[in-house]
Design a protein around this motif. Structure first.
Motif, short mmCIF file in Angstrom:
data_model
loop_
_atom_site.label_atom_id
_atom_site.label_comp_id
_atom_site.label_asym_id
_atom_site.label_seq_id
_atom_site.Cartn_x
_atom_site.Cartn_y
_atom_site.Cartn_z
N GLY A 100 39.72 32.39 34.04
CA GLY A 100 39.30 33.21 35.16
C GLY A 100 39.77 32.66 36.49
N SER A 101 39.46 33.39 37.58
CA SER A 101 39.86 32.96 38.92
C SER A 101 38.71 32.99 39.92
N MET A 102 37.58 33.60 39.58
CA MET A 102 36.46 33.74 40.50
C MET A 102 35.35 32.76 40.14
N SER A 103 34.38 32.64 41.02
CA SER A 103 33.27 31.72 40.76
C SER A 103 32.28 32.32 39.79
N TRP A 104 31.57 31.44 39.09
CA TRP A 104 30.53 31.83 38.14
C TRP A 104 29.46 32.69 38.81
N ALA A 105 29.01 32.27 39.97
CA ALA A 105 27.97 33.00 40.68
C ALA A 105 28.43 34.40 41.06
N ASP A 106 29.69 34.53 41.47
CA ASP A 106 30.19 35.83 41.92
C ASP A 106 30.27 36.84 40.78
N VAL A 107 30.64 36.39 39.58
CA VAL A 107 30.77 37.36 38.48
C VAL A 107 29.41 37.73 37.88
N ILE A 108 28.39 36.90 38.09
CA ILE A 108 27.05 37.23 37.60
C ILE A 108 26.27 38.05 38.62
#
Length: 580
Positions: A161-169
């Motif tokens: 992936g390329s985005m942060s964990w918090a952003d995708v949740i």
């Protein structure tokens, strides 16, 4: 030439467009269009998501439109489905994900299937008389394997992936906290599952109003406990699920319901990056899941067998084509019963089952004129269920990266148990083990010693997330729920497109058939003509007309135009394919 004119020139017809208000102006969505002569797929220029539930699909599209890649979108969709499609989307289950990296050309297989707790034993689902007890394996705390979804999503995001964990949740947290609008499909499923979901007060308190009143279409459905759990996972990573208060609540709830899952079982869970299985069919490369999924092996095995016949010339759903498909399916499912299991525990003869030479041996056993009775078919001499409520999503991004993901909690709403205070519905995947060799599971699948219950083992699955490549490039991303019928559903989408020159929407809507060796019946959907049914009966097939099979979610990249074309199976309400 403007985009719509290009689409028309490519032969896909005029499609209705709707711009998403929350998206950039370029973001667009289209529904399957039924013209005078053909059913046309959804199209998009840059990225596309096909999923079983519209709101979750739109979450994935938003991630793509914001610059995320296919894996970022896939992880976001998986967490969103845990909120919007609770009967199948999940935190308390597991599954399989294929990830295609366009830059390297490599495809990776992530196994986040559930695992049997350390206290699991071979005979744990047998009663005092030594017979399989389905109540234990399906509806008690013992039915739950250690969940893998959170670990699998983290592995996918960290590695690809390329985005942060918090952003995708974050989208899933918002949906759980603010609530979702109850759809007719969700309302119907909750009403149908009332008996199981009211067995446990923790589930009844979430899925029904005070006094047990049903949620109705249009109601706002808030899942506060699930929102809190998602926030903890977002802040602490997988440790927020596999360790600490959430893990303690899961272990206690499972144990109180008769299971033996411990906090140590949860802390010790690991997702695995495996090598996908690969085969070829009429010049196309087939990439799918390896064991402990049986899907990829038997998909390639059946395709290898059918490659020796002129399927295109015989015709789509003709008696001759269906007969050959059914005979090839029977042979593959017989092998499944004997040889497939968790490769970390048993030797699975993958290369032999998938070899072209073995396919030739299978064709030698098939009569073009008569159906071979299943009682005469045995697994080959080789050296050493999933529920309809599984769900699948397919994604391709602007750079050609792709995700094919199938995950589940097995039955609709799993075992019906919600871990107290967490909002997490627990799976009943332990039923996918062979409780007793030779005894069918909930979906009629026979298993043997290779899939016997064992501590730390992953139960055999039929989930078949698949990517088909053409000339080295991703051509089709597809998969389906459907239990024992997943493999044959994916098989027919691929054959419809390659052998019968259907577009992805037509391939998704065509009538389906299924044979799994035992019981010895050829299952068909409405749409197979009476003349064809009579011709099959004359060949010795026992025809069983039953409910529809599967719910494919598919995205393809047209090699001539470069456009993305997708389709959600119309067999289930609420699915959507969206792009931008």
């Amino acid at each position: 030439m403007i985009l719509l004119e290009k689409i028309r020139a490519a032969g896909f017809g005029a499609l209705a467009l709707a711009t998403g208000a929350a998206l950039p102006a370029a973001a667009q969505e289209a529904a399957i269009y039924s013209g005078m002569d053909r059913v046309h797929p959804v199209w998009a220029e840059s990225g596309m998501v096909s999923a079983q539930e519209r709101v979750a699909a739109e979450v994935g599209r938003d991630i793509l439109a914001a610059g995320g890649n296919a894996v970022d979108a896939g992880v976001a969709v998986a967490f969103a489905l845990a909120v919007t499609l609770p009967r199948a989307g999940n935190l308390g289950g597991g599954g399989f994900m294929l990830v295609h990296d366009a830059e390297t050309g490599e495809t990776h297989a992530i196994d986040y299937r559930e695992m049997a707790p350390a206290g699991a034993t071979r005979d744990m689902f047998l009663d005092a008389a030594g017979e399989a007890d389905s109540e234990l394996s399906r509806y008690s705390g013992a039915a739950s394997g250690v969940p893998g979804t959170v670990a699998g999503m983290r592995m996918a995001l960290d590695e690809y992936g390329s985005m942060s964990w918090a952003d995708v949740i974050a989208p899933a947290i918002r949906l759980a906290e603010e609530g979702i609008t109850v759809t007719p499909d969700l309302a119907d499923s909750l009403e149908a599952s009332q008996e199981r979901l009211t067995k446990y007060p923790s589930a009844a308190a979430i899925f029904y109003k005070d006094g047990g009143e049903f949620y109705r279409p249009g109601d706002n459905f808030v899942q506060a406990d699930l929102a809190a759990t998602l926030k903890t996972i977002a802040e602490q990573g997988p440790d927020g699920f596999y360790k600490g208060p959430v893990a303690e609540a899961i272990a206690k709830s499972v144990t109180d319901a008769g299971g033996n899952m411990t906090v140590e079982d949860l802390a010790n869970y690991k997702a695995i990056n495996r090598e996908p299985v690969k085969g070829t069919y009429r010049g196309y490369e087939i990439v799918s899941m390896p064991p402990p999924s049986s899907g990829g092996v038997h998909l390639v095995q059946i395709l290898n067998t059918l490659e020796g016949y002129p399927i295109g010339a015989l015709g789509e759903n003709s008696a001759e084509t269906i007969h050959l498909m059914a005979e090839a399916m029977k042979l593959a499912y017989a092998d499944r019963s004997e040889y497939l299991g968790d490769p970390d525990f048993v030797d699975v003869p993958v290369s032999q089952l998938m070899s072209k030479d073995y396919a030739a041996d299978m064709r030698a056993k098939i009569s073009a004129s008569f159906a071979t009775p299943s009682e005469q078919i045995k697994p080959a001499d080789l050296a050493p269920y999933e529920s309809d409520q599984t769900t699948h999503f397919s994604i391709i991004d602007k750079d050609g990266n792709a995700v094919s993901n199938t995950y589940t909690i097995n039955f609709s709403y799993g075992s019906g148990l919600v871990a107290d205070g967490t909002g997490v519905l627990m799976n009943n995947e332990m039923d996918d083990f062979s409780a007793k060799p030779g005894v069918p599971n909930a979906y009629g699948l026979i298993g043997g010693d290779a899939n016997a219950v064992e501590a730390g083992k992953r139960p055999l699955s039929s989930m078949t997330p698949t990517i088909v490549n053409k000339d080295g490039e991703v051509w089709l991303v597809t998969g389906s729920p459907g239990g024992a019928r997943i493999i044959t559903t994916v098989l027919q989408v691929i054959m419809n497109m390659i052998d019968h020159d259907m577009n992805v929407a037509e391939a998704s809507t065509a009538a389906r058939i299924h044979h799994q060796w035992l019981p010895d019946e050829l299952r068909i959907e409405e749409g197979i003509s009476l003349d064809t049914q009579r011709a099959l009966q004359a060949k010795g097939h026992t025809i069983s007309l039953q409910e529809v099979m599967g719910s494919t979610q598919s995205v393809m990249k047209d090699p001539e135009t470069g456009f993305l074309l997708g389709a959600s199976d119309p067999r289930r309400a609420g699915a959507a394919t969206v792009g931008y």
